[in-house]
Design a protein around this motif. Sequence first.
Motif, PDB file in Angstrom:
ATOM      1  N   ALA A  44       3.008  -2.742   2.412  1.00  0.00           N
ATOM      2  CA  ALA A  44       4.127  -2.897   2.058  1.00  0.00           C
ATOM      3  C   ALA A  44       4.844  -2.514   1.534  1.00  0.00           C
ATOM      4  CB  ALA A  44       3.552  -3.738   1.296  1.00  0.00           C
ATOM      5  N   HIS A 152       1.503  -3.781  -4.325  1.00  0.00           N
ATOM      6  CA  HIS A 152       0.269  -4.307  -4.629  1.00  0.00           C
ATOM      7  C   HIS A 152      -0.901  -5.519  -4.536  1.00  0.00           C
ATOM      8  CE1 HIS A 152      -0.759  -0.702  -1.613  1.00  0.00           C
ATOM      9  NE2 HIS A 152       0.343  -1.370  -0.679  1.00  0.00           N
ATOM     10  N   ARG A 360      -3.839   0.543   6.244  1.00  0.00           N
ATOM     11  CA  ARG A 360      -2.480  -0.550   5.472  1.00  0.00           C
ATOM     12  C   ARG A 360      -2.933  -1.725   4.814  1.00  0.00           C
ATOM     13  NH1 ARG A 360       2.479   2.156   7.432  1.00  0.00           N
ATOM     14  NH2 ARG A 360       3.045   1.657   5.282  1.00  0.00           N
ATOM     15  N   SER A 361      -2.069  -1.613   3.896  1.00  0.00           N
ATOM     16  CA  SER A 361      -2.270  -2.939   2.800  1.00  0.00           C
ATOM     17  C   SER A 361      -2.329  -4.174   3.820  1.00  0.00           C
ATOM     18  CB  SER A 361      -1.276  -2.971   1.869  1.00  0.00           C
ATOM     19  OG  SER A 361       0.486  -3.257   2.190  1.00  0.00           O
TER      20      SER A 361
END
Length: 414
Positions: A44, A152, A360-361
Amino acid sequence: MSDSSRIKKIRGYQVLDSRGNRTIRVKVETYGGVSDFGDAPAGASKGTREAVELRDKDGGVTEAVRIVDSVINDALRDFDVLNQLAVDRTLLKLDGTVNKSRIGGNTTIATSIAVLKTAAKSLNIEYFRYIGGPKTRYTPIPLLNILNGGLHAGNMLKIQEFIIIPKDFDSFSDALFASTTIYKKLKDLITERYGKIYTALGDEGGVSPPLEKTRDALDLVYTAIKNSGYEGQVYIGMDAASSDFYNDGVYEIDGKKYSPDEMIDYYANLANEYPILYLEDPFNENDFDRFATLQSKLKNTIVTGDDLYTTNVEYLKKGIEKKSTTGTIVKPNQIGTLSETFDYIELAKKNSIKIIVSHRSGETEDHFIADLAVGVQSDFIKTGAPARGERTSKYNRIIEIERDYGLEYYGKRL
Ligand SMILES: C=C(OP(=O)(O)O)C(=O)O
Ligand SMILES: [Mg+2]
């Protein structure tokens, strides 16, 4: 080449990631009937120099799937899965751009991972063993992002990640289980202080209470460590992901505006007050010089580049020259193939830069990066809170490796 390692077919399809977005899964099958898959994760807060993700207008990845089924399948048929370099070089040639914008970094990384996993399976050995060989000895230190902000989370915190680092433990499992105590203590503290249970979690499974100021978040995390009895054993880290609160020469954080030089003092003051062992992306992704100034000031903190380097040797070389950081994030999908990722890690290790293999997010439940972290003997693995399946799958995989192969915990050696 034996049939068990000769590629018969490569197919892509769409699956879901942890944000409910579609992502590409690639499945490789050999003539001998061996088959495995690779997934593309998604960021993101991406660096601008990352490999480009091929996405349809509606957010899907049908075009990426089409490319795998046609172009990639045709080019790699009859290749040996044991020849990772030849596979990855072919992917690079098929794309032909500097940032994988033609066939997509998501298609290339999912294919590259699928090929490596199939290769290990064809030899009937563990992925980490295939990557690392017989010298594989340590499990990495987890960096657990237990309080989320930035892009996030839905709160006003500008710092993206507040991390705990369980360093001084005898095993990976002990380190991880201590971290879950702190994570739960943090939830209790939030309930106590704010009179309400904030059930909201950020994208990586950390709590996301409605805070605005960095110090409020650090106080909570530090208190949770102390109240759990782990002061001196568990340290604090932050990923500022600061490109996301930087604009036109100004960092806006905690309701104030800071010049880049003022941000040096901002971080130095925090490192005086809290046991901050790790600090990722404190400056925007182009400011190699201020990374270096901060690293020279903070001798006990591993200043780390993520958006700064994007797992790309060209930018790491620049960081090495300027002494910008003593740590680097490694995200295979930032560069697009595993061979390039291995080259990157080799360069970092040669220059004594600490390796942090990272998720990764947006993740799937695949635990491949756990095997990658162990296989390349990384110093750390960064894969979110000790909660939610797409994060625990990685931690649980390392517990399994530790248990089955008796690996030692790296913590106290750092
Ligand atoms: C994991 C991270 O976030 P994203 O995947 O959103 O880039 C990060 O910045 O380290
Ligand atoms: Mg980061």
